[in-house]
Design an enzyme around this catalytic site. Sequence first.
Site, mmCIF file in Angstrom:
data_model
loop_
_atom_site.group_PDB
_atom_site.id
_atom_site.type_symbol
_atom_site.label_atom_id
_atom_site.label_comp_id
_atom_site.label_asym_id
_atom_site.label_seq_id
_atom_site.Cartn_x
_atom_site.Cartn_y
_atom_site.Cartn_z
ATOM 1 N N ASP A 39 0.817 -1.218 0.000
ATOM 2 C CA ASP A 39 0.000 0.000 0.000
ATOM 3 C C ASP A 39 0.851 1.269 0.000
ATOM 4 O O ASP A 39 2.068 1.211 0.181
ATOM 5 C CB ASP A 39 -0.961 -0.005 1.202
ATOM 6 N N ASP B 42 -7.200 -2.084 14.354
ATOM 7 C CA ASP B 42 -8.600 -2.296 13.963
ATOM 8 C C ASP B 42 -8.767 -3.582 13.154
ATOM 9 O O ASP B 42 -9.815 -3.818 12.560
ATOM 10 C CB ASP B 42 -9.130 -1.091 13.166
#
Length: 260
Positions: A67, A136
Amino acid sequence: MEVIVQKTPADMSRAAAREVANVLNAKPNAVLGMATGSTPLGLYQELVRLHKRGELDFSHVTTFNLDEYVGLPITHPQSYHQFMHENFFRHINIPPQNIHIPSGTTNNYPAFCAWYEQRIRDAGGIDLQILGIGSDGHIAFNEPGSSLSSRTRLKTLSKQTIDDNARFFERRDDVPVYAITMGVGTILDARRLVLVASGKGKAKAIAQAVEGPVTSMVTASAIQMHREATVIVDDAAAAGLEMRDYYEFIYAAKPSAPKS
Ligand code: PGA
């Protein structure tokens, strides 16, 4: 899934480096999937150390990063281009043309994402993908709610991720809101997955990813569907694992496991 619990982050990094070295020894022109973040730093240092000792050659290796932040120029100190160059690529002998990192500054994201997926296919697919995990539960920037069959695309970062990553920026408002990221489906196509996690801040996400239900609310849980996934955690990150004793029992009996 194999779960390896190590005492310290340094032990975790060495165990992960062994996995990478095994793949490179068996296939010198392997395609590696790279991750950024604080967790894989020790792994990269270990790989650099093995390279400097003449034990690892990257001259035929190809890499694809997971990413990149959208909007940061590649020279920005917090861009993942910089991170990879500073912490890994400039210390090893990988040919620059073999390095692939998503562009955070293209003016045509759909076209770039399709090209990136095609490049991975053209390279023969990823042999080993290194992964971190967000607090998360994300892998790469596949935030909660991401499709488990998603491909490389733009994602909006979660509030939790922006809070977590604010430590690297002067102000919270400086953290980019968008990223370009391989999808969960892209990641699951890799032949092997090695996920590393350390520290108590990751204990809940690791417990959910390894022992919870497979859900797009914790995209790391998708690795349960992969046949060759290894999760390497330190003691603190293993704190929420109910089956920890069992994982340690399996690892202790593994012929290749180093006996300390
Ligand atoms: P970290 O990030 O290693 O900096 O905790 C992991 C991730 O968000 O994937």
